[in-house]
Design a protein around this motif. Structure first.
Motif, short mmCIF file in Angstrom:
data_model
loop_
_atom_site.label_atom_id
_atom_site.label_comp_id
_atom_site.label_asym_id
_atom_site.label_seq_id
_atom_site.Cartn_x
_atom_site.Cartn_y
_atom_site.Cartn_z
N ALA A 207 0.70 -1.16 -0.01
CA ALA A 207 0.10 0.10 -0.13
C ALA A 207 0.92 1.12 0.08
O ALA A 207 0.58 2.09 -0.46
CB ALA A 207 -0.86 0.07 1.07
N GLY A 208 2.01 1.14 0.73
CA GLY A 208 2.74 2.55 0.91
C GLY A 208 3.59 2.63 -0.46
O GLY A 208 3.98 3.61 -1.25
N LEU A 209 4.10 1.12 -1.35
CA LEU A 209 4.79 1.20 -2.58
C LEU A 209 4.12 1.64 -3.61
O LEU A 209 4.76 2.29 -4.60
CB LEU A 209 5.16 -0.26 -2.55
CG LEU A 209 6.29 -0.64 -3.71
CD1 LEU A 209 7.32 0.26 -3.88
CD2 LEU A 209 6.66 -1.81 -3.68
N VAL A 210 2.88 1.44 -3.76
CA VAL A 210 1.86 1.88 -4.87
C VAL A 210 1.78 3.39 -4.84
O VAL A 210 1.79 4.04 -6.10
CB VAL A 210 0.70 1.43 -4.83
CG1 VAL A 210 -0.08 2.12 -3.69
CG2 VAL A 210 0.06 1.40 -6.07
N ASN A 211 2.31 4.19 -3.72
CA ASN A 211 2.44 5.45 -3.95
C ASN A 211 3.61 6.14 -4.35
O ASN A 211 3.94 7.20 -4.09
CB ASN A 211 1.76 6.22 -2.66
CG ASN A 211 0.12 6.01 -2.41
OD1 ASN A 211 -0.58 6.42 -3.07
ND2 ASN A 211 -0.07 4.92 -1.65
N ILE A 212 4.57 5.21 -4.37
CA ILE A 212 6.10 5.44 -4.74
C ILE A 212 6.45 5.31 -5.82
O ILE A 212 6.92 6.03 -6.56
CB ILE A 212 6.99 4.73 -3.67
CG1 ILE A 212 6.78 5.13 -2.13
CG2 ILE A 212 8.47 4.85 -3.94
CD1 ILE A 212 7.49 4.61 -1.10
N HIS A 213 6.11 4.03 -6.68
CA HIS A 213 6.21 3.71 -7.86
C HIS A 213 5.46 2.80 -8.37
O HIS A 213 4.69 1.72 -7.54
CB HIS A 213 7.74 3.28 -8.15
CG HIS A 213 8.50 3.13 -9.44
ND1 HIS A 213 8.37 2.29 -10.24
CD2 HIS A 213 8.97 4.54 -10.01
CE1 HIS A 213 8.72 2.76 -11.59
NE2 HIS A 213 9.34 3.93 -11.23
N LEU A 214 5.47 2.46 -9.79
CA LEU A 214 4.26 1.42 -10.13
C LEU A 214 5.17 -0.09 -9.90
O LEU A 214 4.51 -1.05 -10.49
CB LEU A 214 4.38 1.67 -11.81
CG LEU A 214 3.54 2.90 -12.30
CD1 LEU A 214 3.78 3.04 -13.90
CD2 LEU A 214 2.24 2.82 -11.84
N TYR A 215 6.29 -0.05 -9.37
CA TYR A 215 6.83 -1.40 -9.23
C TYR A 215 6.05 -2.12 -8.16
O TYR A 215 6.28 -3.34 -7.86
CB TYR A 215 8.38 -1.02 -8.65
CG TYR A 215 9.48 -0.80 -9.76
CD1 TYR A 215 9.09 -0.74 -10.89
CD2 TYR A 215 10.84 -0.45 -9.16
CE1 TYR A 215 9.86 -0.47 -11.72
CE2 TYR A 215 11.57 -0.35 -10.25
CZ TYR A 215 11.75 -0.30 -11.53
OH TYR A 215 12.47 -0.10 -12.35
N ALA A 216 5.22 -1.36 -7.23
CA ALA A 216 4.39 -2.07 -6.44
C ALA A 216 3.61 -3.36 -6.97
O ALA A 216 3.46 -4.29 -6.30
CB ALA A 216 3.22 -1.11 -5.77
N VAL A 217 3.19 -3.37 -8.23
CA VAL A 217 2.42 -4.40 -8.95
C VAL A 217 3.75 -5.91 -8.76
O VAL A 217 2.96 -6.95 -8.94
CB VAL A 217 2.33 -4.24 -10.16
CG1 VAL A 217 3.33 -4.26 -11.24
CG2 VAL A 217 1.19 -5.10 -11.00
N PHE A 218 4.76 -5.65 -8.69
CA PHE A 218 5.58 -6.94 -8.50
C PHE A 218 5.47 -7.61 -7.37
O PHE A 218 5.75 -8.79 -7.34
CB PHE A 218 7.20 -6.48 -8.81
CG PHE A 218 7.38 -6.02 -10.31
CD1 PHE A 218 6.98 -6.81 -11.22
CD2 PHE A 218 7.94 -4.76 -10.53
CE1 PHE A 218 7.32 -6.62 -12.52
CE2 PHE A 218 8.25 -4.49 -11.66
CZ PHE A 218 7.86 -5.30 -12.76
#
Length: 583
Positions: A207-218
């Motif tokens: 949840a934090g990573l998706v607001n940092i970069h699109l890499y959250a999908v990995f």
């Protein structure tokens, strides 16, 4: 016979982990401590080497437009923005999907300027190395029952080599560190028989990573790979990397499968925890299918890793070694680890920047497979420790020397690499700010300089483009970079601007502008400022016919100066005669 039976029974009994290796047991733990010290010295050396690499790297051009976007977010709120930084943009709402990282970058810059950014980048690179090493240790524990430090060190070295050149002070570096943290949490959970509670932190991390970069999908993708691997381990499908489980293990396999499916769902829901979800999805789709610059091959990190740098041959060799060792020791790896390795390799073949993902998820798999073929004997020897300690001290001294000194300015620091590396037109920007009178407030410049000029000269000046490829229409990129020289000249003929800052080493903007009648008003050995041709107004055109000869003389002089530039002859600093006409 009784003694033989007793020996066989004792050999089958599991031994304590600290006595698992015969060579370690013989010294009652002294050898194990020595090996650990050797590993930690090597790990410290690799982490400090990564920090040195960041200190030697130029500042990424994207940093500056990220800072400008952060200021706009602070002024207007967290929502899609209408761009006013560049004059050729679409001027319709676009999604700053890395808004949280951009606010953090701006806070770091406000706190300590470029010195703080350099320090944080070095710490991020070192943290990435440490996390790859910890994940590699977890894989060696899982495959061998005990940590194999030399295998983990070798895998960390390979992973760092693949990842470091893609790191800079921008959101995807923070995202890589968080992905490495997720990989360590997952492998730690697998080593503990998929029973640790810490793995349920991953949805929050996503949840934090998706607001940092699109890499959250990995994160959900690689958890789903473990879920599919758990499905293979149930015995429903037999492959050359999995075996039928014993009947007593079937229930345990089903428990693991259900747990991974639930974790996949939770992390996928974490990817939705952004205030700009529609724009995030649209941006990901645009990058994948519609971005002409991403698909053009002009941006090095958007080219497959096997042909995007002079070190591509080394990268290919490392990947082949990883795959070869994994196939050789395939029975030591679980199906989920195989899916990690193949999935990370597949995306790295798509874009070179994804090689860093391969280092995070693939290098530990290499360690797990390599652990069965190497021992830690080398790490026991004091001379090895002494050599590594000496290198560690040398790297520490070099880091202290390479860090920005108190008297160094930003203009010096960002151009310290030299004329053959990445540099910024700092002096040219100073000239434009002080000597050019803005009328349209438009400034033509290369896209990798656009962010710096937005930060340095905005809002008085608007560069034409910057590194946000999704913010500009395809016609801009096709006209400036993807067409023929004649098409570039035709496109620039339609652009109204007060000045242009050009790279004297580039063959794109300078020849086209020169052919359109633009002339130098200032230049140094690397960049120059050009002013547009003086156009006569309609009612005064006939009255100025007598001055055409003078204008032709100036044009001839401009062509002569441009010819000297192409021949590599020395340039004269400062504005030429008549430069005041451009003001």
């Amino acid at each position: 016979m009784e003694r033989l039976t007793e020996t066989l029974v004792l050999d089958r009994m599991p031994r304590p982990r600290h006595l698992a290796g015969g060579e370690r047991a013989s010294t009652h733990g002294v050898t194990l401590r020595t090996v650990r010290w050797g590993f930690f010295l090597i790990l410290a050396m690799l982490a400090l080497g990564a920090a040195n690499q960041m200190l030697a790297s130029p500042i990424d051009p994207d940093l500056f437009w990220h800072l400008c976007v952060a200021r706009q977010l602070l002024a207007q709120g967290i929502h899609p923005l209408i761009d006013h930084l560049a004059f050729a943009s679409l001027h319709r709402p676009w999604t700053p999907y890395s808004w949280l990282a951009e606010l953090g970058m701006n806070a770091v810059w406000n706190l300590g300027g470029f010195r703080a950014t350099v320090l944080i980048l070095a710490l991020l690179a070192s943290t990435l190395i440490v996390l790859i090493a910890l994940t590699s240790l977890e894989l060696t524990r899982a495959t061998q029952g005990e940590p194999r430090y030399l295998a983990a060190a070798a895998a960390t070295l390979a992973g760092g080599f693949m990842a470091l050149r893609y790191l800079s002070f921008r959101p995807d570096t923070v995202a890589l560190v968080l992905l490495a943290l997720a990989a360590w949490i997952l492998q730690r959970d697998r080593r503990r028989q998929e029973r640790s509670r810490s793995v349920w932190l991953l949805p929050l991390l996503t949840a934090g990573l998706v607001n940092i970069h699109l890499y959250a999908v990995f994160v959900p993708l690689f958890v789903a790979a473990l879920a599919f691997g758990a499905f293979l381990e149930t015995g429903a499908i037999r492959t050359f990397i999995t075996r039928w489980p014993a009947p007593r293990e079937a229930a345990e396999c089903r428990r693991r499968l259900h747990r991974y499916l639930l974790l996949t769902l939770a992390t996928a829901l974490g990817c939705l925890a952004t205030p700009m979800l529609p724009g995030v999805i649209a941006s990901a789709w645009h990058y994948q299918f519609n971005d002409v610059m991403v698909n053009s091959g002009l941006i090095a990190e958007m080219i497959p890793f096997y042909r995007n740098s002079p070190l591509s041959a080394v990268d290919v060799g490392l990947v082949l070694i990883m795959l070869g060792v994994a196939v050789w020791k395939r029975r030591s790896l679980r199906a989920g680890e195989w899916l990690w390795l193949l999935g990370a390799l597949a995306i790295a073949l798509r874009l070179g920047r994804f090689e860093a993902i391969l280092s995070v998820f693939g290098a530990p798999i290499f360690a797990g497979a390599l652990a069965g073929g190497v021992t830690d004997k080398m790490l026991r020897h004091p001379p090895v420790h002494a050599v590594v300690a000496g290198l560690l001290i040398g790297l520490g001294v070099n880091a202290a020397y390479a860090f920005p000194q108190p008297g160094e300015t930003l203009s010096y620091w960002i151009n310290r690499v030299g004329p053959n590396g990445l540099f910024y037109p700092t002096a040219a920007a100073d000239y434009v700010a002080s000597q050019i009178q803005p009328r349209t407030h438009h400034l033509i410049a290369e896209f990798d300089w656009g962010g710096y000029l937005e930060w340095r000269l905005g809002p008085t000046w608007q560069p034409m483009v910057d590194g946000r490829t999704q913010v500009f229409p395809a016609s801009v990129w096709k006209g400036l970079y993807l067409g023929t020289p004649a098409q570039r000249q035709a496109y620039l003929a339609t652009v109204s601007a007060d000045a242009a800052i050009v790279n004297l080493q580039s063959k794109r903007l300078l020849p086209a502008l020169h052919s359109l009648g633009w002339r130098f008003v200032w230049r140094d050995d690397r960049s120059g400022v050009l002013a547009p041709p003086v156009r006569a107004e309609g009612g005064k055109r006939n009255a100025k016919r007598g001055k055409r000869k003078g204008r032709r003389t100036k044009s001839t002089a401009s062509q002569s100066r441009y010819g000297d530039l192409q021949r590599g002859e020395p340039n004269v600093n400062g504005p030429p005669a008549g430069a005041a006409e451009a003001e």
